[in-house]
Each structure stands twice: as structure tokens, then as C-alpha cells.
Design an enzyme around this catalytic site. Structure first.
Site: not given
Ligand code: GLU
Length: 467
Positions: A242-246
Site C-alpha cells: 500500500s501507499k505507506r510502503h512507498g
């Protein structure tokens, strides 16, 4: 069926950008087809009119082109096939494999409410399933598939194995809405059939859909494609990416300065393996790629591994091809373009830039000595090595370089001699020399730089630094 030429496809929904998972699925399908002399098709699943803008579709084309995933023929628009989808829904009706359902939204809600209260399955069972057509009212209706009520459906999946679904879990899904528009579940099957798709390689979030889609294939008497549902990509923490992984968008990786060949290599290894091979070419990947090599558990995205492969691909790439990719990278990253002089310099210097650069920004940073013009403003670290003593040594070096023949052996000899005369090591001379030539502490070797820029420019930079 087994001897039929392979036809694969990627069927992205245009959502504004191309997801890295979509890119990997596309790559798997591309490799599978290209390695077998088959066809690889592109279908834009643009039935959701609100989300499907021309810009969103363009983003998919750009992502595919950057990755070099060429598709056969024109991309197919799913929306444009709507009439054909409706035709198939009516054909299923005529074959008794589907039925008209006149239930209203309210009636369906009531059904669910009552089922919940009675502790029964809330899967909607239409009262119209077995109704005599003579009792049909003149009212809006949807067309639903007639799903089996008992028994099991087995999905023979090349990655997941045989997956058994209890038929009482399958509802009589809608094929055609009351406004005559097809549902996604119908459209996918009709398009795959009409496009002659033999192998469906896609994310395992679609595994449950496969059971329902099989009903349409079977209802029409069509061959069921080979299914291969691949585990989704996870982040380093094992959770769904997801976005929080990059970065999630393919173009973000282009903008980070990874070459497309490295991205292909990395994505191929994300969920698929061929022995212990990590670094490979497209030709090898096409030859090796097989459904048997796809793992059953989710692969974790590993930025360091991508960077490592990227460095290896940069090191072996052709100089002109690298320059062309760097030019494209700068445009995508919104950075200033290179002028003629810089492009020419980059080509001449490439031999000493492409080792040990994990991405294009690192390569360009190393190329500062050829991309920038004198006088060089040394950065803070480089300035430190240009103290009075060092400048004195450089001043001594200058006349020696004036007459030396301009080749590596001689240059190395001259610098070593000056170091010795000053009772110091080669490194002690190389450091300020590097600072004078590049204004940086990270650069190619001082000898490589001198050979690339030539005598006149070398002397000018030394004069700048010692003046
Ligand atoms: N449009 C679907 C998606 O983007 C893919 C459907 C399929 O591959 O069957 O997830």
C-alpha cells in the site's frame, strides 16, 4: 486446446496510474506469450465511466511502453463491446442458462432482512428463477445467471492447485442490469472468449471471480482458459502493498531513475523464480518463464534488491541506450533536459560512470565533472581537501601535466611521482585533484576524468583550484 497458440492479456482498469502489481501481472503475461511465440493482448476495462478518463488510459499506455511490454494489435476497450456483452446475456437467456429477474431493490433488501432474522444465508435467491415466462410482468428486469444450487465447482488453477468452491456460495449474479448495461463479471468472460485468450494470469484477488466466471463460460459452451492466479505483492512487513510502503505507480519508479530492464528483471523475480537466478536478460526471462515457477505465497517488495539489480543492469547496458533512457528519465522526473554538449560528454564518460551507480541520479551525480562547466564550485566536503598544502601539491603537478603524454600509464606515473616527491601517498594527491576536477568527493577515478576531459580542460581546472 493444448496445441492452440498461447494468447494472454492484461486487462487493467484505468484508475489514474499504473499500479506496480498490474505491471508485474502484465510482465508475466507478456513473458509467457513472448516465450512461446504467442500473442499478448491489452484490454482496457473502462466500463466504469466515472473513473475511466482518457488520461487514466494514457497512464497505462505510458507504463506499458516504458516497461517495453509491447502488445499485439490495438488495445481493446471493454466499454466499446457493451452491445456484444448484452447479446451474450440474451443468448444465455435463450439457452435457459440465465433468467429474467423482476425483483426490485426493496424486495431484495426485504429478502436479506428476513434471511438474516431467520439465521439463513443472505445470498439472494430470486423468486423469478423458475417462474413461467407467461407470468412475467411488463416491468424492468435484470438478467441473472442460473447458478447451480448444490455440489461443488473446481477451479483448476496452475498456481493455486485445485480450488473447490461450494456451489451454495455462488449467487445468481447479475449479467445485464435493468438499463441494459453489462456487469463486469459478464464483460470479462465475453471479452476473454472473443479475444481468444487461452491463459488468464492475474492477481489472486480474482480467484473467487473465476468460479462465477466459469458459469458463463460453461453456459455458452466455451473453452475455459487456463487459470493462474498469482499472489499479490506485499510490503516488507508482509502486509498487502500500500501507499505507506512507498511508491505504487510504475511511473514513480521511472522517475526514481531505474532502467526499464532492471524493473522487468526485478518484477519477474517478484513471485516467480528460476533456480537461484537473480540477474537475467529479457531473452533469458522469456525462455525460462513458466507457470510452474510462480510461488504460492506473496512476494515482498524489496527496494534494496531492486537497487542492486538496477546497478547491475546499468553496468552492462550499452552507452547510447543508457543516455537515451537518462534523457527520458529527466523528462519524467521533471528535471532540466541535457544540452548537446552534456549529451556528448555523457556518452564519452559513460564507461567510467556506469559502474556502481544504482540508479540514474547516482550516475548523473558521478557525472557532475562532465555535465557542469568550470569554474567548479567545490561542495563542502570537496572544499576541505583543497587546503594550502594540497593546493601547493596541485600547483607542482600542473607543469608536469603540461608535457606528459595523455594516456593512463603516463598520468598515473606523473601523479605518483609528485606524491613521492612530497613524501605522501597517491591518495593524498588524488583527493585534492578530484576536488579540483569534479568539485565533488564522489566521481570516477581522477585518471578517467583527466582522459575524458583532456589536457587543456584539466590544466584549466587545476589553475582554477590553485589560483
Ligand atoms: N480489471 C481487473 C483489474 O484491474 C482485471 C481483471 C482480470 O484480469 O480478469 O484488476
Amino acid at each position: 486446446m493444448n496445441d492452440a497458440p498461447v494468447v494472454t492479456r492484461i486487462a487493467p482498469s484505468p484508475t489514474g496510474y499504473m499500479h506496480i502489481g498490474t505491471a508485474r501481472t502484465a510482465l508475466f503475461n507478456w513473458l509467457y506469450a513472448r516465450g512461446r511465440g504467442g500473442k499478448f493482448l491489452l484490454r482496457i476495462e473502462d466500463t466504469d465511466r466515472a473513473r475511466s478518463t482518457p488520461e487514466a488510459t494514457e497512464a497505462i499506455y505510458r507504463g506499458m511502453r516504458w516497461l517495453g511490454l509491447d502488445w499485439d494489435g490495438d488495445a481493446v476497450s471493454q466499454f466499446a463491446q457493451a452491445d456484444r456483452h448484452a447479446e451474450v446475456a440474451h443468448e444465455l437467456l435463450a439457452r435457459g442458462k440465465a433468467f429474467k429477474c423482476f425483483s426490485t431493490q426493496e424486495e431484495i433488501a426485504e429478502f436479506r432482512e428476513a434471511a438474516r432474522a431467520a439465521g439463513k444465508s443472505t445470498l439472494f435467491r430470486s423468486p423469478w428463477r423458475d417462474a413461467d415466462p407467461s407470468t412475467h410482468p411488463d416491468a424492468p428486469y435484470v438478467i441473472r445467471i442460473r447458478a447451480p444450487l448444490e455440489g461443488t465447482t473446481v477451479i483448476r488453477d496452475r498456481v493455486q492447485g485445485n480450488v473447490t468452491i461450494q456451489n451454495d456460495q455462488l449467487d445468481d449474479m447479475i449479467l445485464l442490469r435493468s438499463d441494459g448495461t453489462p456487469t463486469y463479471m459478464l464483460a470479462v468472460v465475453v471479452d476473454d472468449h472473443d479475444m481468444g485468450v487461452t491463459h488468464v494470469i492475474r492477481g489472486d484477488d480474482h480467484l473467487n471471480n473465476a468460479a462465477r466466471q466459469m458459469l458463463v463460460f460453461e453456459g455458452m459452451g466455451w473453452d475455459i482458459p487456463v487459470w493462474a492466479h498469482i499472489p499479490l505483492i506485499h510490503g516488507p512487513d508482509g502486509k498487502k502493498l500500500s501507499k505507506r510502503h512507498g511508491a505504487l505507480g510504475v511511473e514513480e519508479y521511472q522517475a526514481m531513475g531505474f532502467p526499464a530492464a532492471a524493473m522487468r528483471n526485478y518484477l519477474a523475480r517478484l513471485g516467480w523464480s528460476h533456480g537461484d537466478d537473480e540477474f537475467f536478460t529479457d531473452e533469458q526471462a522469456k525462455e525460462w518463464f513458466d507457470l510452474d515457477g510462480i510461488g504460492k505465497s506473496a512476494a515482498r517488495f524489496d527496494m534494496q534488491k531492486l537497487e542492486h539489480l538496477s546497478g547491475q543492469h546499468i553496468a552492462v547496458a550499452g552507452d547510447d541506450a543508457l543516455v537515451a533512457e537518462i534523457v527520458a528519465y529527466l523528462a519524467v522526473a521533471g528535471l532540466p533536459a541535457l544540452d548537446e554538449r552534456q549529451i556528448d560528454g555523457l556518452k564519452r564518460a559513460m564507461f567510467c560512470l556506469k559502474d556502481r551507480a544504482k540508479n540514474f541520479p547516482q550516475l548523473l551525480e558521478k557525472g557532475h565533472f562532465i555535465l557542469s562547466k568550470r569554474p567548479f564550485e567545490p561542495d563542502e566536503k570537496a572544499a576541505k581537501s583543497l587546503d594550502d598544502v594540497s593546493r601547493g601539491i596541485l600547483a607542482e603537478l600542473t607543469p608536469q601535466l603540461q608535457n606528459a603524454s595523455w594516456n593512463r600509464d603516463t598520468l598515473e606515473g606523473v601523479v605518483a611521482q609528485v606524491a613521492e616527491a612530497n613524501g605522501t601517498k597517491l591518495g593524498k594527491v588524488a583527493q585534492p585533484l578530484r576536488a579540483a576536477l569534479a568539485g565533488r568527493t564522489v566521481s570516477p577515478s581522477v585518471f578517467d576524468m583527466m582522459l575524458v576531459i583532456g589536457r587543456e580542460e584539466t590544466l584549466a581546472r587545476l589553475n582554477d583550484a590553485t589560483a
